[in-house]
Design an enzyme around this catalytic site. Structure first.
Site, PDB file in Angstrom:
ATOM      1  N   GLU A 148       0.821  -1.214   0.000  1.00 56.24           N
ATOM      2  CA  GLU A 148       0.000   0.000   0.000  1.00 56.24           C
ATOM      3  C   GLU A 148       0.850   1.257   0.000  1.00 56.24           C
ATOM      4  O   GLU A 148       0.492   2.255  -0.624  1.00 56.24           O
ATOM      5  CB  GLU A 148      -0.939   0.011   1.205  1.00 56.24           C
ATOM      6  CG  GLU A 148      -1.843   1.223   1.238  1.00 56.24           C
ATOM      7  CD  GLU A 148      -3.022   1.077   2.188  1.00 56.24           C
ATOM      8  OE1 GLU A 148      -3.478   2.101   2.703  1.00 56.24           O
ATOM      9  OE2 GLU A 148      -3.488  -0.055   2.399  1.00 56.24           O
ATOM     10  N   LYS A 149       1.983   1.205   0.701  1.00 58.73           N
ATOM     11  CA  LYS A 149       2.832   2.384   0.833  1.00 58.73           C
ATOM     12  C   LYS A 149       4.302   1.978   0.682  1.00 58.73           C
ATOM     13  O   LYS A 149       4.662   0.819   0.911  1.00 58.73           O
ATOM     14  CB  LYS A 149       2.629   3.041   2.204  1.00 58.73           C
ATOM     15  CG  LYS A 149       1.250   3.619   2.416  1.00 58.73           C
ATOM     16  CD  LYS A 149       1.137   4.332   3.743  1.00 58.73           C
ATOM     17  CE  LYS A 149       0.989   3.382   4.907  1.00 58.73           C
ATOM     18  NZ  LYS A 149      -0.272   2.677   4.981  1.00 58.73           N
ATOM     19  N   ASP A 205      -2.960  -2.590   3.244  1.00 63.17           N
ATOM     20  CA  ASP A 205      -3.160  -2.612   4.695  1.00 63.17           C
ATOM     21  C   ASP A 205      -4.338  -3.529   5.035  1.00 63.17           C
ATOM     22  O   ASP A 205      -5.264  -3.678   4.235  1.00 63.17           O
ATOM     23  CB  ASP A 205      -3.432  -1.196   5.214  1.00 63.17           C
ATOM     24  CG  ASP A 205      -2.153  -0.381   5.358  1.00 63.17           C
ATOM     25  OD1 ASP A 205      -1.062  -0.960   5.205  1.00 63.17           O
ATOM     26  OD2 ASP A 205      -2.253   0.837   5.624  1.00 63.17           O
ATOM     27  N   ASP A 220      -7.285  -3.665   6.140  1.00 64.06           N
ATOM     28  CA  ASP A 220      -8.610  -3.113   6.407  1.00 64.06           C
ATOM     29  C   ASP A 220      -9.324  -2.942   5.077  1.00 64.06           C
ATOM     30  O   ASP A 220      -8.773  -3.214   4.018  1.00 64.06           O
ATOM     31  CB  ASP A 220      -8.514  -1.781   7.166  1.00 64.06           C
ATOM     32  CG  ASP A 220      -7.658  -0.745   6.454  1.00 64.06           C
ATOM     33  OD1 ASP A 220      -7.507  -0.842   5.218  1.00 64.06           O
ATOM     34  OD2 ASP A 220      -7.138   0.165   7.117  1.00 64.06           O
ATOM     35  N   TYR A 224       0.114  -2.665  13.434  1.00 63.61           N
ATOM     36  CA  TYR A 224      -0.719  -1.819  12.571  1.00 63.61           C
ATOM     37  C   TYR A 224      -1.669  -0.963  13.400  1.00 63.61           C
ATOM     38  O   TYR A 224      -2.459  -1.482  14.189  1.00 63.61           O
ATOM     39  CB  TYR A 224      -1.506  -2.710  11.614  1.00 63.61           C
ATOM     40  CG  TYR A 224      -2.421  -1.966  10.684  1.00 63.61           C
ATOM     41  CD1 TYR A 224      -1.911  -1.144   9.688  1.00 63.61           C
ATOM     42  CD2 TYR A 224      -3.803  -2.072  10.808  1.00 63.61           C
ATOM     43  CE1 TYR A 224      -2.748  -0.449   8.836  1.00 63.61           C
ATOM     44  CE2 TYR A 224      -4.653  -1.385   9.963  1.00 63.61           C
ATOM     45  CZ  TYR A 224      -4.123  -0.581   8.976  1.00 63.61           C
ATOM     46  OH  TYR A 224      -4.960   0.110   8.132  1.00 63.61           O
ATOM     47  N   ARG A 277      -4.185   1.412  12.527  1.00 61.11           N
ATOM     48  CA  ARG A 277      -5.544   1.812  12.133  1.00 61.11           C
ATOM     49  C   ARG A 277      -6.533   0.676  12.381  1.00 61.11           C
ATOM     50  O   ARG A 277      -7.374   0.381  11.547  1.00 61.11           O
ATOM     51  CB  ARG A 277      -5.558   2.251  10.673  1.00 61.11           C
ATOM     52  CG  ARG A 277      -4.749   3.496  10.399  1.00 61.11           C
ATOM     53  CD  ARG A 277      -4.639   3.784   8.913  1.00 61.11           C
ATOM     54  NE  ARG A 277      -3.810   4.938   8.663  1.00 61.11           N
ATOM     55  CZ  ARG A 277      -4.251   6.143   8.292  1.00 61.11           C
ATOM     56  NH1 ARG A 277      -5.553   6.332   8.145  1.00 61.11           N
ATOM     57  NH2 ARG A 277      -3.433   7.139   8.073  1.00 61.11           N
TER      58      ARG A 277
END
Length: 645
Positions: A7-8, A103, A105, A328, A330
């Site tokens: 994702e990043k 991520d 989610d 993680y 979030r």
């Protein structure tokens, strides 16, 4: 070639560190020693297309265009990350297998899924995509995640839920923001009036709270306290409990408003004998609080350190991505998978090495003790926020980073301490025909509470219960006591408190309390909140950016523009009921208990009614306020804040 899509960039680098070497760093990707490749998104590489992508006429904001409802949804490359999208697209063409490493989610799921689809990956190759769920960026944890790949098809409902939310937010936000901005500017408002299905009900909570405080008039009320002694000269106090006959002199919350009634009770009980009608002692215990999810961590950090929700999220991201000290962040979950229990020794040792202040707490922990936090049935895509097994010199962290790390570490260590034990005592007495109650709590074994004693003394999070005494005499039913004197306590009703970062976050996570629909309140009481763990901090900050909220010390208050906007909108747009229903359905979609099409059709059908319900004349209150949109050129085109509202 296997292509891993993170994702990043930070996640991509952590992923590569656990994969074959030697490695070659290139522009936008890392080539591994075995020929496989790790690349990454930079958050969202794609965004929902603006209205003029569907029809050039929509560049002009006109009432006759509303509602704008796309028949075929479009995505656009974000201008700032267009080059990275090109890198990912080229690599996708070369790849034989794909591993999705978004991520853990629903946003992370959709983000990478959309890139794979947008870049034209064949259906056969998409069917073989595997999913890697990473919540800890340390190499050993990443390797464990890589060894537990799952089919990406398992996560389709999660992606569909995120897609429904994204499109629904676009439909609601674009149409309502255009409508309100056009009508507001007709009435003399200078600027954009953005409306969103989460931001506007949140603003409504603050506006209504401010109004309640402004309208509040303090009312005197009265309590009666009996000062008692036993035959053994032990002194204690008991509080009068008004009977049903006193109802005409009480308010809706049972407070006595008649001074003469209170005085009469004082006179009647003074120098009178009383009799014990009930004597009860209950041994109780309380297990340790669960480890944090993001909202509970943000609330505690706001109460203790005055940090905003965004500050806490940013600190957690740094502790997760740069320092690799937290899992993680979030996360909306407060439970841990059973497999993590075996890592307790390494994690607690890392806590002791990173934070010497907690070294004693680590040595006192019983690592064989398993709290209710370890529960596989309650762990979804991600688990609670806990420290990792990595240690570092805590002096190299900033003061706020260390504070947040300590909060998370202390909450984790509490899982290895016994329950807090105490005794609750209750005495009920009859004095001159009146009923009186005395309560006391006697501390037993502190258990996990010993970890928090010093922290709470430094910055208490909760007020003490004034009615709880430290001890009561040992009495039995039928024993006689003597009322030395009665005392009237003169009190004033208190207004509600202004919202703070902590209380506003608490309101968002416990939105059922503010929902007006009784049936919906029941459904939401123990489930959904307003917004998500990942978005709440950003929504609060957005309202400050829009100049709809302002700060006065720790207090959060609405600005005049914010208050007027809420006054201009129908209740359905300013209360949490609608968005709470959305969150409930979106959660059901992620669990395959509701469908995307039904949700979207219902929204499209309701949009014209929502638009018609806006009171045009109410926007007169906004005349002369607001700031005109900023115009700036970018790559040959004029962009206004209005178009992106």
């Amino acid at each position: 070639m296997i292509l891993y899509i993170a994702e990043k960039p930070s996640l991509g680098r952590a992923l590569a560190a656990a994969l074959p070497k030697p490695q070659q760093q290139d522009e936008g990707f890392i080539r591994l020693g075995n020929g496989d490749v790790v690349t990454w998104c930079i958050g969202h590489l794609l965004e929902q297309a603006q209205p003029d992508a569907y029809d050039p006429a929509f560049k002009q904001w006109r009432l006759e265009h509303l509602p704008i409802i796309p028949r075929e949804w479009k995505l656009e490359a974000k201008p700032k990350t267009r080059s990275q999208l090109a890198v990912v697209k080229k690599l996708l063409k070369q790849a034989t297998e794909i591993v999705h490493v978004g991520d853990p989610d629903r946003e992370g799921q959709l983000l990478v899924d959309q890139v794979i689809s947008f870049c034209g990956v064949s259906s056969a190759k998409r069917d073989r995509v595997q999913r890697c769920l990473i919540s800890d960026l340390n190499p050993s944890a990443v390797k464990k995640s890589l060894a537990a790949l799952r089919s990406n098809k398992e996560f389709v409902p999660l992606s569909v839920s995120a897609l429904a939310r994204s499109r629904a937010d676009w439909l609601y936000g674009i149409n309502m923001s255009r409508l309100c901005t056009i009508q507001g500017q007709k009435m003399g408002y200078q600027g954009v009036l953005s409306v969103g299905r989460v931001q506007t009900p949140l603003l409504g909570l603050v506006v209504r709270r401010d109004q309640e405080i402004a309208d509040f008039t303090a009312k005197p009320y009265f309590e009666v306290q009996a000062h008692l002694t036993t035959e053994q000269a032990q002194a204690f106090k008991a509080k009068w409990q008004p009977s049903a006959a006193c109802a005409p002199w009480q308010d809706e919350e049972g407070r006595v408003l008649s001074q003469s009634l209170a005085d009469n009770v004082v006179k009647r009980i003074t120098q009178q004998n009383g009799r014990v009608t009930k004597a009860e002692t209950k041994s109780r215990q309380q297990p340790p609080p669960l480890p944090y999810n993001l909202s509970s961590l943000q609330i505690d950090a706001a109460r203790r350190f005055g940090l905003s929700a965004k500050q806490v999220l940013d600190i957690c991201q740094t502790l997760y991505e740069r320092h690799k000290l937290l899992t993680y962040p979030r996360s909306d979950n407060r439970y841990l998978p059973s497999e993590h229990f075996s890592q307790a020794g390494a994690v607690t040792q890392a806590i002791a090495n990173t934070c010497t202040e907690l070294a004693g707490a680590v040595s006192g922990a019983d690592l064989s003790r398993r709290s209710k936090a370890w529960d596989d049935k309650k762990v979804a895509a991600h688990h609670a926020i806990i420290p990792t097994a990595k240690a570092m010199d805590g002096s190299k962290l900033s003061s706020t980073e260390l504070k947040v790390y300590q909060l998370v570490a202390r909450q984790y260590l509490a899982q290895f301490y016994p329950p807090w034990q105490y005794e609750d005592k209750l005495l009920e007495l009859e004095i001159a025909g009146g009923r009186f109650v005395a309560r006391a709590r006697q501390q037993g074994s502190p258990g996990w509470k010993q970890l928090f004693a010093q922290a709470r003394q430094a910055n208490p999070a909760e007020p003490e219960d004034e009615e709880l005494q430290s001890q009561l005499p040992e009495l039995t039913v039928g024993e006689t006591v003597f009322c030395v004197r009665g005392e009237r306590l003169d009190k004033l009703t208190q207004p509600p408190r202004y919202f703070t970062d902590a209380s506003l976050l608490a309101a968002m996570t416990n939105i059922a309390r503010y929902v007006t629909d009784g049936e919906l309140k029941k459904i939401l009481r123990d489930t959904d909140g307003l917004g998500t763990e990942a978005t709440r901090a950003g929504i609060i900050e957005l309202l400050f950016t829009r100049q709809f909220l302002r700060r006065e010390g720790k207090q959060i208050r609405a600005t005049e523009a914010g208050a007027q906007l809420i006054a201009s909108l129908p209740a359905s747009a300013t209360t949490p009921d609608m968005t709470a229903r959305w969150e409930s359905v979106l959660d059901a979609i992620s669990r395959k208990q509701a469908g995307y099409q039904a949700f979207m059709t219902d929204l499209e059908t309701s949009l014209p009614q929502l638009i018609a319900a806006v009171d045009v004349n109410a926007f007169k209150g906004l005349k002369g306020s607001g700031k005109a949109p900023n115009f700036k050129k970018r790559k040959g085109r004029v962009k206004t804040t209005k178009r992106k509202a």
